[in-house]
Design an enzyme around this catalytic site. Sequence first.
Site, short mmCIF file in Angstrom:
data_model
loop_
_atom_site.label_atom_id
_atom_site.label_comp_id
_atom_site.label_asym_id
_atom_site.label_seq_id
_atom_site.Cartn_x
_atom_site.Cartn_y
_atom_site.Cartn_z
N ASP A 310 0.87 -1.18 0.00
CA ASP A 310 0.00 0.00 0.00
C ASP A 310 0.91 1.23 0.00
OD1 ASP A 310 -2.33 1.64 0.39
OD2 ASP A 310 -1.73 1.81 2.48
N ASP A 506 -2.00 -0.53 5.97
CA ASP A 506 -2.28 -0.02 7.31
C ASP A 506 -3.70 0.51 7.47
OD1 ASP A 506 -2.04 2.34 5.82
OD2 ASP A 506 -1.42 3.46 7.61
N ASP A 510 -7.32 -1.65 3.38
CA ASP A 510 -6.36 -2.72 3.09
C ASP A 510 -6.75 -4.04 3.73
OD1 ASP A 510 -4.62 -0.96 1.71
OD2 ASP A 510 -3.84 -0.24 3.62
#
Length: 624
Positions: A310, A506, A510
């Site tokens: 990410d 995080d 996600d």
Amino acid sequence: MPPSLRSRLNVALLVVALSGLVSGLGLMWASNNELARIAWFVGVVPVLAALLVEIVRSLAKGEVGLDIVAALSMSAALFFGETLAAAVVALMYSGGTFLESFAEGRARREMSQLLSRVPRTATRHRDGKLEEVPLDAIEPSDLLLIRQGDVAAVDGAVESSTAMLDQSALTGESMPVRLGRGQNVMSGSTNAGEAFDLRVTRRASESTYAGIVRLVEAAQASKAPMAELADRYSLLFLLITVILATLAWWFTGDPIRAVAVLVVATPCPLILAVPVALVAGLSRAAQFGVLIKGARPLEALASIRTLVLDKTGTLTDGRPQIVSIDTIESVREEELLFLAASLEQASKHPMAQAIVTSARERGSVLRIPGEVVEVPGEGLEGTVDGRKVVVGGASFVAHRIGSAVPESRILDAGAALVAVAIDGKLAGHITMADALRSGTQGLLAGLRRLGISRIMLATGDRRAVADAITAGLNLDAVHAQMTPDQKVQLILTEREGHAPVMMVGDGVNDAPALAAADVGVAMGARGAAASAEAADVVLLVDHLDRLLPGIEIAQGARRIALQSVAVGIGLSVAGMIAAALGYLTPVQGALLQEAIDVAVILNALRALRIKPHALPTPDIATAS
């Protein structure tokens, strides 16, 4: 069977087996051999019964494991009166399952805390008054008041003139967004500005946030568990054991030799060494701030070949930072930052707090501002040490000082410009951006050295921002503007090649992808609770470089487990041959197997002393 109940059952079986063996030895010492055999028999039967139930369940799933050898050895020993040998095998087996349950006990918890960010009640306008109502009572078209700092519990549209929202947990966009009247608000967004009214468009159960919860559950349900390391060798070892036992009985006519072969063949090096090495690896990884939730995730971590990252809060810091300060004429950089930061103390805006933090880190002693007036999402003005200061967007500052405010330079993608005026004149600009984490290039190079051959970015941010932040990182692919379900699809697509996939993130957005990956890694220090719950691995400190020692330790622990298995099985095969030739009785075979167990366990415990070559940042304390 629920994990907690399975864990209690394993403890009970271990206690029963140990009690039966010890009490039987005591009775034998007191020359009461008949009662000793009964005690041993009583200690073996519950373990054997539980083992047979587990074998039936495995066979129903089409799985053939080494538990069959343990069941054969206990059953044959009891049938031919070798109860002491059966008791020793029962203790070995129950000890192994207890260690396995200990490792599994550290596995991920259920998703029951996923909705902890969202309040259970909301403030609703009704008949000219405000009332607190449970989420289930909220209907479409209701009007809610979203106060500063509140999290929108349902999807809706802005009813007020403007709203400033932090959507980073949902979209990965680190900068708060300004929405006008009629624009849609996703549930899970945090109000980063003044209070505003929200017109409800969906019930709580149909909201964006609830949909993410369902995605997490579906992804976890579809995630195929890894095969147990021991069972990979089960058919071959089982075949060798049965052939040796049958030949020993056939050629000698003595069934006790077959029992001795089965007892020596009890696969405790596999049953014990593997979980001991992997649990030791779990403990070692925790010393470096890497919490691995069980033996299976650790084994999977050792085999990772594809990594999906990410952006916000993972590849980047996740918080706006000062990139540069451009001043005009005689204004000094330190003076501009001091005055701007002193005024920004009155604002809760993330960029305002970043300016304040930066000034304090540079040693500035800030003053208390006066006569502060803030326009949410636009800027604020006030006085600092008797000087008139205005901080905010270019149009806001231009309106307050009555003259045009030119932008000092072209901004990079993802950056924001903060104008600063002092005493009615433009003094300069502060450029803010969500910066790439320091040492990222070295981290990616280290990951490739550890065997990860494919690294890519998956972010909900815009393409221009994603490309700008990853320039020069030599990633294999960059995927931008991705929704949570698209991230899951990306993970599943990458897994189709049978290469283990790891996802690092995080945010709440996600969580589904973390659950779908072979190994999901969450940034636990500042990440969302949902991602930490969905992940297999949690980095306990906000440093992505913890991945390096975590992977090294996982690889080392797996290597030690395989070594223990190879040595233990080799010694067991040698013992089986000796038992078949009549050199070992069943009890002697069981004691030999115990000696082999001690050797392989001591070797497995070497995982506690693994020293990673890629050590993390030394100035950050880690959890142990």
